[in-house]
Design a protein around this motif. Sequence first.
Motif, PDB file in Angstrom:
ATOM      1  N   ALA A 217       0.806  -1.214   0.000  1.00  0.00           N
ATOM      2  CA  ALA A 217       0.000   0.000   0.000  1.00  0.00           C
ATOM      3  C   ALA A 217       0.837   1.260   0.000  1.00  0.00           C
ATOM      4  O   ALA A 217       0.292   2.358   0.070  1.00  0.00           O
ATOM      5  N   SER A 218       2.131   1.122  -0.062  1.00  0.00           N
ATOM      6  CA  SER A 218       2.998   2.247   0.249  1.00  0.00           C
ATOM      7  C   SER A 218       3.129   3.224  -0.904  1.00  0.00           C
ATOM      8  O   SER A 218       3.238   2.840  -2.066  1.00  0.00           O
ATOM      9  N   ASP A 219       3.126   4.511  -0.553  1.00  0.00           N
ATOM     10  CA  ASP A 219       3.507   5.554  -1.493  1.00  0.00           C
ATOM     11  C   ASP A 219       5.021   5.719  -1.530  1.00  0.00           C
ATOM     12  O   ASP A 219       5.528   6.532  -2.292  1.00  0.00           O
ATOM     13  N   SER A 220       5.712   4.958  -0.677  1.00  0.00           N
ATOM     14  CA  SER A 220       7.175   4.952  -0.641  1.00  0.00           C
ATOM     15  C   SER A 220       7.646   3.499  -0.632  1.00  0.00           C
ATOM     16  O   SER A 220       8.102   2.981   0.391  1.00  0.00           O
ATOM     17  N   PRO A 221       7.549   2.803  -1.769  1.00  0.00           N
ATOM     18  CA  PRO A 221       7.822   1.361  -1.773  1.00  0.00           C
ATOM     19  C   PRO A 221       9.253   0.985  -1.429  1.00  0.00           C
ATOM     20  O   PRO A 221       9.490  -0.030  -0.767  1.00  0.00           O
ATOM     21  N   ALA A 222      10.231   1.784  -1.848  1.00  0.00           N
ATOM     22  CA  ALA A 222      11.626   1.459  -1.521  1.00  0.00           C
ATOM     23  C   ALA A 222      11.855   1.583  -0.017  1.00  0.00           C
ATOM     24  O   ALA A 222      12.536   0.750   0.595  1.00  0.00           O
ATOM     25  N   ILE A 223      11.282   2.610   0.584  1.00  0.00           N
ATOM     26  CA  ILE A 223      11.383   2.768   2.036  1.00  0.00           C
ATOM     27  C   ILE A 223      10.695   1.608   2.741  1.00  0.00           C
ATOM     28  O   ILE A 223      11.229   1.042   3.709  1.00  0.00           O
ATOM     29  N   ALA A 224       9.504   1.253   2.274  1.00  0.00           N
ATOM     30  CA  ALA A 224       8.759   0.163   2.905  1.00  0.00           C
ATOM     31  C   ALA A 224       9.543  -1.141   2.856  1.00  0.00           C
ATOM     32  O   ALA A 224       9.540  -1.916   3.817  1.00  0.00           O
ATOM     33  N   ARG A 225      10.235  -1.375   1.751  1.00  0.00           N
ATOM     34  CA  ARG A 225      11.031  -2.610   1.651  1.00  0.00           C
ATOM     35  C   ARG A 225      12.165  -2.593   2.664  1.00  0.00           C
ATOM     36  O   ARG A 225      12.491  -3.626   3.269  1.00  0.00           O
ATOM     37  N   TRP A 226      12.784  -1.424   2.875  1.00  0.00           N
ATOM     38  CA  TRP A 226      13.850  -1.342   3.891  1.00  0.00           C
ATOM     39  C   TRP A 226      13.281  -1.562   5.292  1.00  0.00           C
ATOM     40  O   TRP A 226      13.875  -2.273   6.103  1.00  0.00           O
ATOM     41  N   LEU A 227      12.136  -0.989   5.568  1.00  0.00           N
ATOM     42  CA  LEU A 227      11.506  -1.176   6.872  1.00  0.00           C
ATOM     43  C   LEU A 227      11.201  -2.650   7.111  1.00  0.00           C
ATOM     44  O   LEU A 227      11.439  -3.184   8.207  1.00  0.00           O
ATOM     45  N   GLU A 228      10.684  -3.327   6.088  1.00  0.00           N
ATOM     46  CA  GLU A 228      10.274  -4.718   6.232  1.00  0.00           C
ATOM     47  C   GLU A 228      11.461  -5.675   6.248  1.00  0.00           C
ATOM     48  O   GLU A 228      11.478  -6.636   7.029  1.00  0.00           O
ATOM     49  N   SER A 229      12.443  -5.412   5.402  1.00  0.00           N
ATOM     50  CA  SER A 229      13.522  -6.395   5.224  1.00  0.00           C
ATOM     51  C   SER A 229      14.709  -6.161   6.137  1.00  0.00           C
ATOM     52  O   SER A 229      15.457  -7.098   6.439  1.00  0.00           O
ATOM     53  N   SER A 230      14.910  -4.931   6.578  1.00  0.00           N
ATOM     54  CA  SER A 230      16.100  -4.628   7.359  1.00  0.00           C
ATOM     55  C   SER A 230      15.759  -4.156   8.767  1.00  0.00           C
ATOM     56  O   SER A 230      16.156  -4.770   9.754  1.00  0.00           O
ATOM     57  N   LEU A 231      15.044  -3.057   8.874  1.00  0.00           N
ATOM     58  CA  LEU A 231      14.796  -2.482  10.195  1.00  0.00           C
ATOM     59  C   LEU A 231      14.010  -3.426  11.089  1.00  0.00           C
ATOM     60  O   LEU A 231      14.330  -3.574  12.279  1.00  0.00           O
ATOM     61  N   GLN A 232      12.992  -4.058  10.544  1.00  0.00           N
ATOM     62  CA  GLN A 232      12.150  -4.951  11.357  1.00  0.00           C
ATOM     63  C   GLN A 232      12.991  -6.021  12.052  1.00  0.00           C
ATOM     64  O   GLN A 232      12.869  -6.246  13.264  1.00  0.00           O
ATOM     65  N   ASN A 233      13.851  -6.681  11.294  1.00  0.00           N
ATOM     66  CA  ASN A 233      14.676  -7.747  11.873  1.00  0.00           C
ATOM     67  C   ASN A 233      15.642  -7.209  12.926  1.00  0.00           C
ATOM     68  O   ASN A 233      15.884  -7.848  13.954  1.00  0.00           O
ATOM     69  N   ARG A 234      16.209  -6.035  12.668  1.00  0.00           N
ATOM     70  CA  ARG A 234      17.152  -5.457  13.616  1.00  0.00           C
ATOM     71  C   ARG A 234      16.458  -5.103  14.927  1.00  0.00           C
ATOM     72  O   ARG A 234      16.983  -5.373  16.020  1.00  0.00           O
ATOM     73  N   LEU A 235      15.301  -4.482  14.827  1.00  0.00           N
ATOM     74  CA  LEU A 235      14.584  -4.116  16.042  1.00  0.00           C
ATOM     75  C   LEU A 235      14.096  -5.349  16.792  1.00  0.00           C
ATOM     76  O   LEU A 235      14.232  -5.445  18.023  1.00  0.00           O
ATOM     77  N   ASP A 236      13.513  -6.298  16.065  1.00  0.00           N
ATOM     78  CA  ASP A 236      13.035  -7.532  16.712  1.00  0.00           C
ATOM     79  C   ASP A 236      14.172  -8.242  17.436  1.00  0.00           C
ATOM     80  O   ASP A 236      14.002  -8.704  18.577  1.00  0.00           O
ATOM     81  N   GLY A 237      15.331  -8.337  16.789  1.00  0.00           N
ATOM     82  CA  GLY A 237      16.452  -9.046  17.391  1.00  0.00           C
ATOM     83  C   GLY A 237      16.953  -8.370  18.654  1.00  0.00           C
ATOM     84  O   GLY A 237      17.190  -9.035  19.678  1.00  0.00           O
ATOM     85  N   ALA A 238      17.107  -7.053  18.620  1.00  0.00           N
ATOM     86  CA  ALA A 238      17.614  -6.337  19.790  1.00  0.00           C
ATOM     87  C   ALA A 238      16.620  -6.382  20.944  1.00  0.00           C
ATOM     88  O   ALA A 238      17.012  -6.587  22.104  1.00  0.00           O
TER      89      ALA A 238
END
Length: 573
Positions: A217-238
């Motif tokens: 649904a994103s108007d910022s698809p590249a950002i959304a992919r970074w949030l989903e693929s990178s940031l999410q895992n980093r935050l969940d892990g920490a």
Amino acid sequence: MPKLIPWQGESEQLIVRDGDWVTPAEGSGFRTTPDYQQTRAFINRLAAASPDIKTKDIGTSAGGRKVQLVTLTADGSDPETNGKPTLLVQAGIHSGEIDGKDASLMLLRDYVNGDQALRQLIERANLLLIPILNVDGHERAGPYTRMNQRGPDNAGWRTNSNNLNINRDYAKLDTPELRAVMEVINTYQPELYLDIHVTDGEDYQYDITFGYNGAFASDSPAIARWLESSLQNRLDGAISAAGHIPGPLIFGVNSQNFADGISHWTASPRFSNGLGDLRHTPTVLVENHSLKPYRQRVLGTYVLIEAALKALAEDGEKISNAIASDRQRRPQNQVLAWQANEKPDLSVYAEEPFKGIAYRKEKNPITGAERVVWLGEAKDYPALPVFVDNVKAVEVRVPEAFYLPKSETLVLERLKAHGIEVGEPQRKAAKLTRFTVDNHEFADSPFEGHFRVSGEFNEDQVEVPLDNYVKISTDQPLGRLAVALLDPRGPDSFFQWGFFNQIFQRTEYYEPYALVPLAEQMLKQDPALKQDFEKRLQDKTFAEDPRARLDFFYQRSPYYDQAYLKYPVLMKY
């Protein structure tokens, strides 16, 4: 309050129990949070102890209190110009949900005390903190403000001194507090924005939950992919490593039966994550779980902020490239509203069940109905139905530009406050698309200080001189935001917030002694009009209503108000 599952975690080692730098919350055993003056005093002490910490006031509330911004940068450099990625952390937009403030004070304290991990991160990234956004609501504090939340004992109030929910103001920008936030975002262009809240609603095991608009649904698809693929895992892990349980930002679909499923929400621009999506600012809405103790929530928030800072320090170039990519997008169509899919997704929790809490139902003598009683016992929900807001409810074609009358000064002011580029009037005419309201409906009661209105529209083409209009091109980085605000079909458009309600009123009328002779002359001169009138007379209701018969002619006369029901913002496709 419901029973608690006992909790212990590595993050408890963050607590300082003695010495000069015990934060006010730590000093109270996390029973209370410092008031406005105490908070500012502690921050001023921190700034005096380290040249890397600077403070400034970014705005003044309606109640006259200053909203403070704290910057933490290596050597006290300017985060606007030092070339490092910037994390903006905002606490207390709902001032009773103040976890982010006390977590931030602890983190700043640890930096001052020489925490090497934090110092290494600040060498690579900037940290901006708004400790209290809703400063007026923060001072309307006491033990009876947040009955559904476990601490602090002196939580603040949800709304500001004008009884406005600042967390519904991201599109319309009525509040000085949120206009100050927009100025910060426009000035510093943060690569990541954390908006920290506390939930209401169901009980579950997760203590730190967060979310953002999905890539679908994103108007910022590249950002959304970074949030989903990178940031999410980093935050969940920490968060997990520190002994907390991170989870998704969810809402139950049936408060009486949690097993019916949960909703994954797609935010509109009245919320931080919805607006961030449109303006290509990576934005995460954090919702700590209200039924977890304040101490546990603050510690989890500290871990979240530090993990986000680390992710930004390590991934700064990648997210900067994603932001740049999204700012260059110029799609032909735009979805202005999403709605839930009636068909649930059963795969989300198929492998790892949703971590819920057991409950029972019992009939309550107060209500006379069954109520849910949470039991404080872990219960997993395998294959829990997930209803995702992934169905297009309103989709429009993106115009080349909007043309706004110069007289609409309030709308023009808000567009500029968002950072949207506005062109100068032009000495020429153009053929533009005009919307006329066909049907409309006002809300029955005010919402956030406005009587909202929805409508249906038809459109026509008009030749208009442009010297009294300003141009808002959609060929700009905030073009998607301009569409959401200026296309009247969007649920957070200025139209639906009631900024153009003047088009629903008429101020000139007719008297029968003047209109009847004109109507007789119109019938003589226009055979088609006469035929249309005679056809309408076949309707008995119309024929027996003298006012309706006169209105028929008035609406077709040159005296009729040509601006009535005409949406004043014109579009070029």
